[in-house]
Structure formats: C-alpha cells, structure tokens
Design a protein around this motif. Structure first.
Motif, PDB file in Angstrom:
ATOM      1  N   ARG A 113     -36.329   2.427 -14.054  1.00  0.00           N
ATOM      2  CA  ARG A 113     -36.238   3.845 -13.716  1.00  0.00           C
ATOM      3  C   ARG A 113     -37.613   4.443 -13.418  1.00  0.00           C
ATOM      4  O   ARG A 113     -37.755   5.250 -12.506  1.00  0.00           O
ATOM      5  N   LEU A 114     -38.617   4.048 -14.181  1.00  0.00           N
ATOM      6  CA  LEU A 114     -39.965   4.535 -13.907  1.00  0.00           C
ATOM      7  C   LEU A 114     -40.461   4.043 -12.556  1.00  0.00           C
ATOM      8  O   LEU A 114     -41.058   4.802 -11.792  1.00  0.00           O
ATOM      9  N   ALA A 115     -40.207   2.783 -12.238  1.00  0.00           N
ATOM     10  CA  ALA A 115     -40.630   2.234 -10.952  1.00  0.00           C
ATOM     11  C   ALA A 115     -39.954   2.961  -9.796  1.00  0.00           C
ATOM     12  O   ALA A 115     -40.576   3.219  -8.760  1.00  0.00           O
ATOM     13  N   GLU A 116     -38.695   3.314  -9.969  1.00  0.00           N
ATOM     14  CA  GLU A 116     -37.941   3.990  -8.915  1.00  0.00           C
ATOM     15  C   GLU A 116     -38.509   5.361  -8.577  1.00  0.00           C
ATOM     16  O   GLU A 116     -38.291   5.862  -7.475  1.00  0.00           O
ATOM     17  N   THR A 117     -39.248   5.976  -9.491  1.00  0.00           N
ATOM     18  CA  THR A 117     -39.827   7.295  -9.198  1.00  0.00           C
ATOM     19  C   THR A 117     -40.877   7.217  -8.116  1.00  0.00           C
ATOM     20  O   THR A 117     -41.122   8.199  -7.424  1.00  0.00           O
ATOM     21  N   GLY A 118     -41.539   6.064  -7.991  1.00  0.00           N
ATOM     22  CA  GLY A 118     -42.593   5.915  -7.012  1.00  0.00           C
ATOM     23  C   GLY A 118     -43.927   6.490  -7.455  1.00  0.00           C
ATOM     24  O   GLY A 118     -44.892   6.462  -6.715  1.00  0.00           O
ATOM     25  N   TYR A 119     -43.993   6.998  -8.677  1.00  0.00           N
ATOM     26  CA  TYR A 119     -45.224   7.621  -9.165  1.00  0.00           C
ATOM     27  C   TYR A 119     -46.087   6.693 -10.007  1.00  0.00           C
ATOM     28  O   TYR A 119     -47.219   7.031 -10.317  1.00  0.00           O
ATOM     29  N   GLY A 147     -35.380   0.831  -2.625  1.00  0.00           N
ATOM     30  CA  GLY A 147     -36.312   1.633  -1.852  1.00  0.00           C
ATOM     31  C   GLY A 147     -37.501   2.183  -2.618  1.00  0.00           C
ATOM     32  O   GLY A 147     -37.904   3.312  -2.393  1.00  0.00           O
ATOM     33  N   PHE A 148     -38.079   1.395  -3.491  1.00  0.00           N
ATOM     34  CA  PHE A 148     -39.309   1.834  -4.143  1.00  0.00           C
ATOM     35  C   PHE A 148     -40.395   0.793  -3.915  1.00  0.00           C
ATOM     36  O   PHE A 148     -40.124  -0.340  -3.562  1.00  0.00           O
ATOM     37  N   ASP A 149     -41.647   1.210  -4.087  1.00  0.00           N
ATOM     38  CA  ASP A 149     -42.748   0.287  -3.826  1.00  0.00           C
ATOM     39  C   ASP A 149     -43.746   0.217  -4.981  1.00  0.00           C
ATOM     40  O   ASP A 149     -44.909  -0.101  -4.782  1.00  0.00           O
ATOM     41  N   ALA A 150     -43.306   0.498  -6.176  1.00  0.00           N
ATOM     42  CA  ALA A 150     -44.183   0.394  -7.341  1.00  0.00           C
ATOM     43  C   ALA A 150     -44.576  -1.064  -7.564  1.00  0.00           C
ATOM     44  O   ALA A 150     -43.791  -1.974  -7.302  1.00  0.00           O
TER      45      ALA A 150
END
Length: 69
Positions: A4-10, A38-41
């Motif tokens: 979930r943290l990775a999905e934020t993109g922050y 669709g995230f790039d963390a």
C-alpha cells in the motif's frame, strides 16, 4: 503495508528481516506487481539494518508466527 505504501508513489521501500533471502523474495514479488497496478516505487529487500539508513519513517511489524493448524 509495504504494498500500500509503494502504491502511493511517494516512498521507496526497504523490507528487512533476519531470515536470509526472505526480504529479497518478498521485495521481488511486490516489485513484479508494479506494472499492472501502476506504481514505480523502488522496493528492495535486505537482511542488514544498514540498508534502512537515512529513512524518514520506519514501520516495524511484529507478532507470533502462524503455526500449522
């Protein structure tokens, strides 16, 4: 939590565990979910606390491991 943290993109994620190889495998699994979600963390796994140096936030999860039923 890491997903979930990775999905934020922050944030970038470092998974750390004492079991050799476990955090690297989990990091790879999470990283492979990035394109369809669709995230790039950047997600890395390590057995060394030194890899968390410079972290702004550290989330420590703990509990009793699940036992066979």
């Amino acid at each position: 939590m890491a997903q979930r943290l990775a999905e934020t993109g922050y944030v970038d994620i470092v998974l750390q565990d004492i079991i050799e190889g476990l955090p690297r495998g989990k990091a790879l699994d999470l990283s492979e979910s990035a394109p369809p979600i669709g995230f790039d963390a950047r997600i890395t796994g390590s057995n060394d606390w030194a890899d968390t140096k410079g972290s702004d936030v550290v989330v420590i999860t703990s509990g009793v491991p699940a036992s066979p039923a």
